[in-house]
Design a protein around this motif. Structure first.
Motif, mmCIF file in Angstrom:
data_model
loop_
_atom_site.group_PDB
_atom_site.id
_atom_site.type_symbol
_atom_site.label_atom_id
_atom_site.label_comp_id
_atom_site.label_asym_id
_atom_site.label_seq_id
_atom_site.Cartn_x
_atom_site.Cartn_y
_atom_site.Cartn_z
ATOM 1 N N GLU A 13 58.873 -13.703 11.943
ATOM 2 C CA GLU A 13 57.459 -13.476 11.666
ATOM 3 C C GLU A 13 56.646 -14.754 11.842
ATOM 4 N N ALA A 14 55.353 -14.558 12.121
ATOM 5 C CA ALA A 14 54.405 -15.670 12.219
ATOM 6 C C ALA A 14 53.025 -15.138 11.849
ATOM 7 N N ILE A 15 52.104 -16.063 11.625
ATOM 8 C CA ILE A 15 50.743 -15.718 11.212
ATOM 9 C C ILE A 15 49.820 -15.773 12.421
ATOM 10 N N ILE A 16 48.976 -14.780 12.576
ATOM 11 C CA ILE A 16 48.019 -14.767 13.686
ATOM 12 C C ILE A 16 46.838 -15.668 13.327
ATOM 13 N N GLY A 17 46.637 -16.730 14.122
ATOM 14 C CA GLY A 17 45.554 -17.672 13.850
ATOM 15 C C GLY A 17 44.426 -17.616 14.866
ATOM 16 N N GLY A 18 44.656 -16.936 15.994
ATOM 17 C CA GLY A 18 43.639 -16.835 17.029
ATOM 18 C C GLY A 18 44.076 -15.852 18.096
ATOM 19 N N VAL A 19 43.133 -15.502 18.968
ATOM 20 C CA VAL A 19 43.419 -14.575 20.066
ATOM 21 C C VAL A 19 42.714 -15.063 21.319
ATOM 22 N N THR A 20 43.200 -14.584 22.465
ATOM 23 C CA THR A 20 42.478 -14.777 23.722
ATOM 24 C C THR A 20 42.294 -13.420 24.381
ATOM 25 N N PRO A 21 41.158 -13.139 24.994
ATOM 26 C CA PRO A 21 39.951 -13.985 24.943
ATOM 27 C C PRO A 21 39.073 -13.693 23.733
ATOM 28 N N SER A 22 39.149 -12.454 23.178
ATOM 29 C CA SER A 22 38.244 -12.078 22.102
ATOM 30 C C SER A 22 38.932 -11.102 21.165
ATOM 31 N N ILE A 23 38.373 -10.976 19.967
ATOM 32 C CA ILE A 23 38.950 -10.050 18.983
ATOM 33 C C ILE A 23 38.761 -8.611 19.422
ATOM 34 N N ASP A 24 37.672 -8.317 20.133
ATOM 35 C CA ASP A 24 37.447 -6.958 20.601
ATOM 36 C C ASP A 24 38.500 -6.524 21.618
ATOM 37 N N ASN A 25 39.036 -7.480 22.359
ATOM 38 C CA ASN A 25 40.056 -7.170 23.354
ATOM 39 C C ASN A 25 41.103 -8.279 23.352
ATOM 40 N N PRO A 26 41.963 -8.325 22.325
ATOM 41 C CA PRO A 26 42.941 -9.415 22.215
ATOM 42 C C PRO A 26 44.086 -9.259 23.210
ATOM 43 N N GLU A 27 44.073 -10.076 24.244
ATOM 44 C CA GLU A 27 45.122 -9.992 25.271
ATOM 45 C C GLU A 27 46.387 -10.726 24.849
ATOM 46 N N THR A 28 46.227 -11.884 24.189
ATOM 47 C CA THR A 28 47.377 -12.622 23.660
ATOM 48 C C THR A 28 47.034 -13.121 22.265
ATOM 49 N N LEU A 29 48.076 -13.408 21.488
ATOM 50 C CA LEU A 29 47.898 -13.918 20.141
ATOM 51 C C LEU A 29 48.365 -15.359 20.063
ATOM 52 N N LEU A 30 47.639 -16.171 19.307
ATOM 53 C CA LEU A 30 48.054 -17.536 19.005
ATOM 54 C C LEU A 30 48.614 -17.522 17.590
ATOM 55 N N LEU A 31 49.838 -18.003 17.450
ATOM 56 C CA LEU A 31 50.574 -17.849 16.206
ATOM 57 C C LEU A 31 50.773 -19.172 15.497
ATOM 58 N N GLY A 32 50.965 -19.097 14.189
ATOM 59 C CA GLY A 32 51.190 -20.301 13.410
ATOM 60 C C GLY A 32 52.068 -20.034 12.199
ATOM 61 N N ARG A 33 52.510 -21.134 11.582
ATOM 62 C CA ARG A 33 53.234 -21.114 10.325
ATOM 63 C C ARG A 33 52.729 -22.275 9.474
ATOM 64 N N CYS A 34 52.821 -22.135 8.178
ATOM 65 C CA CYS A 34 52.288 -23.160 7.291
ATOM 66 C C CYS A 34 53.316 -24.250 7.024
ATOM 67 N N ASP A 35 52.830 -25.491 6.961
ATOM 68 C CA ASP A 35 53.716 -26.602 6.622
ATOM 69 C C ASP A 35 53.808 -26.739 5.097
ATOM 70 N N GLN A 36 54.454 -27.787 4.643
ATOM 71 C CA GLN A 36 54.676 -27.955 3.210
ATOM 72 C C GLN A 36 53.389 -28.177 2.439
ATOM 73 N N GLN A 37 52.338 -28.627 3.128
ATOM 74 C CA GLN A 37 51.039 -28.828 2.481
ATOM 75 C C GLN A 37 50.166 -27.576 2.544
#
Length: 310
Positions: free
Chosen positions: A184-208
């Protein structure tokens, strides 16, 4: 897979041809670029161990401990005057899986794979450890064992070819089988837009608790786009986001297209279930990951931390 379709290991490195010429050794990348100057250790090893007229096909890798390290390969391109020191501290290896021309220049493209492999084994019989013939098997159980045990060392999977197949430049006469796992990962952004999300940019949180970029998905299916467009929340224009806009080219690891990536930030509240391979370094998946579904039963706190690969 049968006795006519052997499997060989798929390494996490750079595919390259090595031409043993009278004036030295020429290394050519998959894109046709001259990468000889970045690998003086390999050109020297090939020059000393391989006869004139040979053309090898293989993978350039760098080992760090008991697994491959792709970052050390990339670092050679920008090393400049530090290249000799980097090559000494992190020597490269050339894992060879095919022979396209035999000394003194006999073309082998039309010869079957099993014949090319036999000649390759003879050619590199006395070569140093930096020049290695990639293992190959026709045993289905052994190939399966490679997928489950060698992936911990950075091996991405296995390649399946026909023993009687000829070498066809520019054509993929083989099948790649990679080892994947679900996480699993957290969705932090999309390309190109939220109305038509073609790809997802994913993230995970660090210790802070800061969201760190970990990778990008391959293109989404239309049904996935429609579902996510109703789930994702755009970031308030005045709201802060932990990632710069556009996303730096160095983050995405696209050396052949070094351009920043524009994207639309979203509130990092939706968890995605994804399939990932073994190419994971510096807390990022180097290859695009496969999006499976949203995990609305999970919160960002349930996602593995940025320093983990689970």
């Amino acid at each position: 897979m049968s006795h006519e379709t052997p499997a060989s290991l798929e390494k996490d490195g750079w595919r390259a041809l090595a031409f043993r010429r009278p004036d030295g050794v020429y290394l050519q990348s998959r894109a046709g670029r001259d990468v000889s100057t970045y690998f003086p250790d390999i050109t020297q090893a090939v020059a000393e161990a391989v006869e004139l007229g040979a053309v090898l096909d293989g993978e350039l890798v760098v080992w760090e401990g008991d697994r491959t390290n792709f970052a050390h390969l990339q670092r050679r391109v920008t090393a400049g005057a530090q290249l000799p020191d980097i090559a000494r501290r992190h020597p490269a290896h050339y894992v060879v899986f095919d022979l396209l021309s035999a000394p003194p220049g006999r073309p082998l493209l039309d010869r079957p794979l099993h014949e090319r492999r036999a000649l390759l084994a003879q050619l590199l019989a006395g070569a140093p450890a930096q020049l290695t013939v990639s293992p190959q098997t026709t045993d289905l159980d052994q190939a399966g064992e490679w997928l489950t045990t060698w992936t911990a060392a950075g091996i991405e999977g296995v390649v399946i070819k026909r023993l009687d197949g000829r070498y066809e430049p520019g054509r993929r006469g083989w099948q790649k089988v990679r080892s994947y796992r679900t996480t699993e990962a957290i969705i932090g952004g999309v390309t190109p837009s939220i109305d038509n999300p073609e790809t997802l940019l994913l993230g995970r949180c660090d210790q802070q608790g800061r969201l760190r970029y970990t990778g990008r998905t391959s293109p989404l299916r239309p049904t996935q786009r429609a579902e996510l467009s109703t789930l994702l929340t755009p970031l308030d224009p005045e709201g802060a986001h932990p990632w710069p806009r556009p996303l730096p080219a160095a983050w995405t690891g696209q050396l052949d297209r070094p351009k920043p990536l524009p994207y639309s930030p979203v509130l990092p509240t939706i968890v995605a279930e994804i399939d990932v391979d073994t190419a994971y370094e510096h807390h990022r998946w180097r290859h695009h990951v496969r999006y499976l579904r949203p995990r609305l039963d999970l919160t960002p706190a349930d996602v593995p931390p940025a320093n983990g690969q689970r």
